[in-house]
Design an enzyme around this catalytic site. Sequence first.
Site, PDB file in Angstrom:
ATOM      1  N   GLY A   1      68.167 -70.586  24.912  1.00 46.85           N
ATOM      2  CA  GLY A   1      66.731 -70.405  25.081  1.00 46.85           C
ATOM      3  C   GLY A   1      65.884 -71.450  24.407  1.00 46.85           C
ATOM      4  O   GLY A   1      64.668 -71.316  24.326  1.00 46.85           O
ATOM      5  N   ALA A   2      66.506 -72.535  23.920  1.00 49.37           N
ATOM      6  CA  ALA A   2      65.764 -73.560  23.182  1.00 49.37           C
ATOM      7  C   ALA A   2      65.468 -74.790  24.024  1.00 49.37           C
ATOM      8  O   ALA A   2      64.944 -75.773  23.522  1.00 49.37           O
ATOM      9  CB  ALA A   2      66.554 -73.965  21.932  1.00 49.37           C
TER      10      ALA A   2
ATOM     11  N   SER B   1      72.055 -75.017  26.942  1.00 43.19           N
ATOM     12  CA  SER B   1      73.239 -74.251  26.558  1.00 43.19           C
ATOM     13  C   SER B   1      74.026 -73.820  27.789  1.00 43.19           C
ATOM     14  O   SER B   1      75.267 -73.784  27.757  1.00 43.19           O
ATOM     15  CB  SER B   1      72.828 -73.024  25.736  1.00 43.19           C
ATOM     16  OG  SER B   1      71.921 -72.200  26.460  1.00 43.19           O
ATOM     17  N   SER B   2      73.338 -73.505  28.883  1.00 47.14           N
ATOM     18  CA  SER B   2      74.045 -73.074  30.093  1.00 47.14           C
ATOM     19  C   SER B   2      74.830 -74.218  30.710  1.00 47.14           C
ATOM     20  O   SER B   2      75.966 -74.031  31.160  1.00 47.14           O
ATOM     21  CB  SER B   2      73.062 -72.487  31.108  1.00 47.14           C
ATOM     22  OG  SER B   2      72.083 -73.427  31.486  1.00 47.14           O
TER      23      SER B   2
ATOM     24  N   GLU C   1      75.057 -73.012  38.882  1.00 49.01           N
ATOM     25  CA  GLU C   1      73.822 -72.460  38.336  1.00 49.01           C
ATOM     26  C   GLU C   1      72.817 -72.138  39.441  1.00 49.01           C
ATOM     27  O   GLU C   1      72.124 -71.127  39.396  1.00 49.01           O
ATOM     28  CB  GLU C   1      73.210 -73.427  37.323  1.00 49.01           C
ATOM     29  CG  GLU C   1      72.032 -72.818  36.593  1.00 49.01           C
ATOM     30  CD  GLU C   1      71.844 -73.321  35.179  1.00 49.01           C
ATOM     31  OE1 GLU C   1      70.800 -73.036  34.598  1.00 49.01           O
ATOM     32  OE2 GLU C   1      72.755 -73.992  34.649  1.00 49.01           O
TER      33      GLU C   1
ATOM     34  N   ASP D   1      70.791 -81.713  33.546  1.00 44.90           N
ATOM     35  CA  ASP D   1      71.443 -81.101  32.386  1.00 44.90           C
ATOM     36  C   ASP D   1      72.958 -81.223  32.465  1.00 44.90           C
ATOM     37  O   ASP D   1      73.627 -81.588  31.498  1.00 44.90           O
ATOM     38  CB  ASP D   1      71.049 -79.632  32.279  1.00 44.90           C
ATOM     39  CG  ASP D   1      69.561 -79.445  32.049  1.00 44.90           C
ATOM     40  OD1 ASP D   1      68.866 -80.447  31.771  1.00 44.90           O
ATOM     41  OD2 ASP D   1      69.091 -78.301  32.156  1.00 44.90           O
TER      42      ASP D   1
END
Length: 384
Positions: A123-124, A128-129, A161, A173
Amino acid sequence: MATASEVAARFAELYGYAPDGVWSAPGRVNLIGEYTDFNEGFVMPLALPHTAVAAVARRTDGVLRLHSADIDAPLAELRVDELTPLSDGGWAAYPAGVVWALRDAGHPVTGADLHLASTVATGAGLSSSAALEVVTALALDELFGLGLTRPELAVLAQRAENAFVGVPCGVMDQTASACCAEGHALHLDCRDLSLRQVPFDLAAEGLRLLVVDTRVQHALGDGAYAERRAGCEAGARALGVSHLRDIPYEELPAALERLPDDRVRRYVRHVVSDNHRVAQVIGLLDAGDVRAIGPVLTEGHASLRDDLRISCPELDLVVSTANAAGALGARMTGGGFGGSAIVLVESGDTDAVTEAVLEASAEAGHTAPRVFPAVASAGARREK
């Protein structure tokens, strides 16, 4: 930080045998070029030292077992031939989605056992995903001998995703996690996936890039990201191009005059100008004028705040405070609505800028942010 040996040992406790190997994939921070990737534009991320580490073993019986050291949830057991897109919003959807995407592309993945531990903050806005997806893809590529290139792995992870998890992200990403090189930022053309490793050794220049995680959680699956993507696509259609990447910066004023919808006009202005900012940063880095990228970062934040409208009070306060305290430039980074900002500082000003940001956040009643240096690190790799 979980080491490869620790993750392998936990795998053995869970499953009763040793893994076939341990792999890692990093989170990323984006230096410049936000919401440009799905517009087939340009981005410039760098990998962080924070990683998702996965111990994985190959199976041949169609069973997929998944466990995370970071989630208080039991081991998940699935069947690879029953994986269904958009059926589960939990963490397991990310590695399961990669298995689904590989099989959907015709690759013979017949099951796996996986245990994962990550130090990439969720969430930053630090991807992370993508780290979860890429570490899974790299491990399965090696275990099943698929022979995929790093860009191909990134595209499959993105498809996981998009189609399986349901987040319409671009490819930045996953490509950053898969392809970044230590000591470099990655200049990526999101149309043809051509990439260039750009030297980015700030320490040698007496500089630091700080990440300020506001700890304001964001969730890109809530519709705001998709709404902006749809608005960008509407702008491209109205301007008669396939993607906003095709609008030259010099022609932006004329293009904006052709757009009656203020919302779409703002989105188009941001994307076209941010593609231009990527080119500016590349030019400055190539010329060795690293400090001059600071104002470009700050200009990018204003565009994200005012045109794309994805910032928040916590991020705006970090950027304004850091700049007032002597930073060379700052901007929010990532998907927005919370998450992190980046701040370019002289090394000697690190403590003063950090202290100013922490004090301002406390005075405003915000959660204390987490501040750490972003060191350009290596992309995904096998650890053991």
